[in-house]
Motif scaffolding. Structure first.
Motif, PDB file in Angstrom:
ATOM      1  N   CYS A  95       0.852  -1.193   0.000  1.00 64.92           N
ATOM      2  CA  CYS A  95       0.000   0.000   0.000  1.00 64.92           C
ATOM      3  C   CYS A  95       0.884   1.237   0.000  1.00 64.92           C
ATOM      4  O   CYS A  95       2.113   1.143   0.048  1.00 64.92           O
ATOM      5  N   ARG A  96       0.217   2.382  -0.035  1.00 58.17           N
ATOM      6  CA  ARG A  96       0.903   3.678  -0.024  1.00 58.17           C
ATOM      7  C   ARG A  96       0.384   4.489   1.152  1.00 58.17           C
ATOM      8  O   ARG A  96      -0.826   4.578   1.371  1.00 58.17           O
ATOM      9  N   LEU A  97       1.287   5.072   1.900  1.00 56.23           N
ATOM     10  CA  LEU A  97       0.967   5.879   3.078  1.00 56.23           C
ATOM     11  C   LEU A  97       0.987   7.357   2.724  1.00 56.23           C
ATOM     12  O   LEU A  97       1.893   7.822   2.042  1.00 56.23           O
ATOM     13  N   GLY A  98      -0.012   8.085   3.212  1.00 57.18           N
ATOM     14  CA  GLY A  98      -0.032   9.540   3.113  1.00 57.18           C
ATOM     15  C   GLY A  98      -0.431  10.101   4.456  1.00 57.18           C
ATOM     16  O   GLY A  98      -1.282   9.535   5.149  1.00 57.18           O
ATOM     17  N   ILE A  99       0.178  11.198   4.874  1.00 56.14           N
ATOM     18  CA  ILE A  99      -0.097  11.781   6.186  1.00 56.14           C
ATOM     19  C   ILE A  99       0.010  13.292   6.133  1.00 56.14           C
ATOM     20  O   ILE A  99       0.864  13.840   5.421  1.00 56.14           O
ATOM     21  N   VAL A 100      -0.867  13.951   6.889  1.00 53.11           N
ATOM     22  CA  VAL A 100      -0.808  15.401   7.077  1.00 53.11           C
ATOM     23  C   VAL A 100      -1.094  15.695   8.551  1.00 53.11           C
ATOM     24  O   VAL A 100      -2.115  15.252   9.084  1.00 53.11           O
ATOM     25  N   ILE A 101      -0.181  16.397   9.199  1.00 49.62           N
ATOM     26  CA  ILE A 101      -0.491  16.987  10.499  1.00 49.62           C
ATOM     27  C   ILE A 101      -0.940  18.401  10.161  1.00 49.62           C
ATOM     28  O   ILE A 101      -0.152  19.222   9.696  1.00 49.62           O
ATOM     29  N   GLY A 102      -2.225  18.658  10.351  1.00 53.04           N
ATOM     30  CA  GLY A 102      -2.802  19.918   9.906  1.00 53.04           C
ATOM     31  C   GLY A 102      -2.638  21.075  10.875  1.00 53.04           C
ATOM     32  O   GLY A 102      -2.645  22.233  10.462  1.00 53.04           O
ATOM     33  N   GLU A 103      -2.506  20.768  12.152  1.00 49.00           N
ATOM     34  CA  GLU A 103      -2.350  21.833  13.156  1.00 49.00           C
ATOM     35  C   GLU A 103      -0.876  22.237  13.203  1.00 49.00           C
ATOM     36  O   GLU A 103      -0.051  21.557  13.815  1.00 49.00           O
TER      37      GLU A 103
END
Length: 186
Positions: A95-103
């Protein structure tokens, strides 16, 4: 699914949870934040409330080929970010991982690392996958360090992969294999 992890670099515990209606306002803010867009996908488009609501509704539906999760601090309902395990290919166990810490005031505190560790554990232990990939824009060293700190290995460069600000930007390709993860004592 609620996974907890702590890290010496962080001040609290991160939980990964399915999205709820509490994700709408933060997602709307983050998807329209120029700095977050620039670092995550290189885009500059505006997102309407209706579009984000439709996206969130889609993220909340079960799927065989993608897992969308909210990143929350323990004991809090409102997310601080989001991640996904996408393009899940069961035949190839990847699979492929995507991440965003928005704060943005929480950047650099280890929350992204914690979330990635939890997501990787889920991908390997629950989904039975053998390989996870992730891409980061070459001019986002914070994300590259976060992936490397979680055990990902830089595998290559997709040259001039993204168009941003009138120029082409490279993407760095990272990968993590189950046996490497287990070799770390995790």
């Amino acid at each position: 699914m609620s996974h907890r992890s702590t890290s010496p670099a962080s001040e609290g515990t991160v939980e990964l949870r399915p999205h709820t209606a509490a994700s709408l306002e933060p997602l709307l803010r983050w998807k329209n934040d120029a700095e977050i867009q620039r670092l995550s996908d290189g885009g500059t488009q505006a997102y309407s409330r209706e579009r984000i609501a439709a996206t969130l509704e889609r993220w909340m539906r079960p799927s065989e080929d993608i897992v969308h999760l909210a990143i929350c601090l323990a004991g809090r309902d409102e997310p601080i970010g989001f991640l996904h395990l996408a393009l899940i290919e069961r035949a190839h166990r990847r699979c492929r991982l995507g991440i965003v810490i928005g704060e943005k005031d929480l950047w650099g505190r280890g929350y992204g690392h914690q979330a990635v560790v939890r997501a990787v554990g889920h991908a390997f232990d629950v989904l039975g996958l053998e390989r996870i990939t992730a891409e980061v824009l070459a001019d986002n060293p914070r994300s590259a360090r976060m992936l490397e700190g979680a055990g990902f290995v830089r595998e290559g460069v997709m040259r001039e992969s993204v168009h941003r600000d009138g120029r082409r930007v490279d993407e760095l390709v990272y990968g993590l294999l189950r046996h490497e993860w287990r070799g770390r004592g995790v």
